[in-house]
Design a protein around this motif. Structure first.
Motif, short mmCIF file in Angstrom:
data_model
loop_
_atom_site.label_atom_id
_atom_site.label_comp_id
_atom_site.label_asym_id
_atom_site.label_seq_id
_atom_site.Cartn_x
_atom_site.Cartn_y
_atom_site.Cartn_z
N ILE A 29 -30.23 -33.00 7.49
CA ILE A 29 -28.80 -32.76 7.29
C ILE A 29 -28.36 -31.72 8.32
N VAL A 30 -27.09 -31.75 8.66
CA VAL A 30 -26.53 -30.76 9.58
C VAL A 30 -25.64 -29.85 8.76
N VAL A 31 -25.95 -28.56 8.80
CA VAL A 31 -25.20 -27.55 8.05
C VAL A 31 -24.77 -26.48 9.04
N GLU A 32 -23.47 -26.37 9.22
CA GLU A 32 -22.91 -25.40 10.16
C GLU A 32 -23.58 -25.48 11.53
N GLY A 33 -23.87 -26.70 11.96
CA GLY A 33 -24.46 -26.93 13.27
C GLY A 33 -25.98 -26.85 13.31
N TYR A 34 -26.61 -26.46 12.22
CA TYR A 34 -28.07 -26.37 12.15
C TYR A 34 -28.64 -27.66 11.56
N ILE A 35 -29.71 -28.16 12.15
CA ILE A 35 -30.39 -29.34 11.61
C ILE A 35 -31.46 -28.86 10.65
N LEU A 36 -31.32 -29.25 9.38
CA LEU A 36 -32.23 -28.80 8.33
C LEU A 36 -32.84 -30.01 7.63
N LEU A 37 -34.05 -29.83 7.12
CA LEU A 37 -34.72 -30.88 6.40
C LEU A 37 -34.80 -30.50 4.92
N PRO A 38 -34.16 -31.24 4.04
CA PRO A 38 -34.24 -30.92 2.61
C PRO A 38 -35.68 -30.98 2.10
N ASN A 39 -36.03 -30.05 1.24
CA ASN A 39 -37.35 -30.04 0.60
C ASN A 39 -37.23 -30.90 -0.65
N VAL A 40 -37.57 -32.17 -0.50
CA VAL A 40 -37.35 -33.13 -1.58
C VAL A 40 -38.13 -32.79 -2.85
N LYS A 41 -39.33 -32.23 -2.70
CA LYS A 41 -40.12 -31.86 -3.88
C LYS A 41 -39.45 -30.72 -4.65
N GLN A 42 -38.94 -29.73 -3.93
CA GLN A 42 -38.29 -28.60 -4.59
C GLN A 42 -36.99 -29.04 -5.26
N ILE A 43 -36.22 -29.87 -4.58
CA ILE A 43 -34.95 -30.35 -5.13
C ILE A 43 -35.21 -31.17 -6.40
N ALA A 44 -36.22 -32.02 -6.38
CA ALA A 44 -36.57 -32.81 -7.57
C ALA A 44 -36.97 -31.90 -8.73
N LYS A 45 -37.70 -30.83 -8.43
CA LYS A 45 -38.13 -29.90 -9.47
C LYS A 45 -36.91 -29.18 -10.07
N LEU A 46 -35.96 -28.77 -9.23
CA LEU A 46 -34.75 -28.13 -9.76
C LEU A 46 -33.96 -29.09 -10.65
N ARG A 47 -33.85 -30.34 -10.22
CA ARG A 47 -33.15 -31.35 -11.04
C ARG A 47 -33.85 -31.51 -12.39
N GLU A 48 -35.17 -31.52 -12.37
CA GLU A 48 -35.95 -31.65 -13.61
C GLU A 48 -35.68 -30.45 -14.53
N HIS A 49 -35.70 -29.24 -13.97
CA HIS A 49 -35.41 -28.05 -14.78
C HIS A 49 -34.00 -28.14 -15.38
N SER A 50 -33.04 -28.56 -14.56
CA SER A 50 -31.66 -28.68 -15.03
C SER A 50 -31.54 -29.70 -16.16
N GLU A 51 -32.19 -30.86 -15.99
CA GLU A 51 -32.16 -31.90 -17.02
C GLU A 51 -32.77 -31.41 -18.33
N ASN A 52 -33.68 -30.45 -18.23
CA ASN A 52 -34.32 -29.89 -19.41
C ASN A 52 -33.60 -28.65 -19.94
N GLY A 53 -32.41 -28.38 -19.40
CA GLY A 53 -31.57 -27.33 -19.96
C GLY A 53 -31.60 -25.98 -19.29
N ALA A 54 -32.36 -25.82 -18.21
CA ALA A 54 -32.43 -24.53 -17.54
C ALA A 54 -31.16 -24.26 -16.74
N GLU A 55 -30.85 -22.98 -16.59
CA GLU A 55 -29.76 -22.56 -15.72
C GLU A 55 -30.37 -22.32 -14.33
N ILE A 56 -29.76 -22.90 -13.30
CA ILE A 56 -30.29 -22.81 -11.95
C ILE A 56 -29.46 -21.81 -11.14
#
Length: 120
Positions: A29-56
């Motif tokens: 993804i390009v964010v403010e001109g920087y090319i970044l690679l999403p950490n798909v494992k970390q993002i999936a883990k945050l989604r899992e925590h959120s689905e289980n009721g955690a505040e992120i």
């Protein structure tokens, strides 16, 4: 997974939610001109925590605005409750080993992107 209803999960931005200086591919993804690679494992883990009721909560040494910008770029606004600047100093009533929450680390793994075609 255990019940996360009463948990608050804190996550850093740089080199945790997104990686810098990695080969560009279709997942970059390009964010403010920087090319970044999403950490798909970390993002999936945050989604899992959120689905289980955690505040992120997402924080960054780059500041609150940078954290918010990356959260928007990753389309995580619906699961992130708060963006903060990473603290430089923290005070707590408990000694350091007792006051620190468990730290979990999902480092960059080039095998995650082995079949990721480049955009070039």
């Amino acid at each position: 997974m255990e019940d996360d209803m009463s948990k608050t999960v804190y996550c850093d931005v740089d080199e945790t939610l997104v990686f810098w200086n990695r080969p560009k591919c279709i997942h970059s993804i390009v964010v403010e001109g920087y090319i970044l690679l999403p950490n798909v494992k970390q993002i999936a883990k945050l989604r899992e925590h959120s689905e289980n009721g955690a505040e992120i909560v997402v924080w960054s040494g780059g500041g609150q605005a940078w954290a918010q910008t990356v959260v928007r770029a990753l389309q995580l606004e619906t699961i992130v409750a708060l963006c903060l600047t990473k603290p430089d100093i923290m005070y707590d009533d408990l000694p350091v080993p007792m006051s620190h929450a468990p730290v979990r680390h999902f480092p960059y793994d080039p095998m995650d992107h082995v079949n990721c075609p480049s955009e070039e």
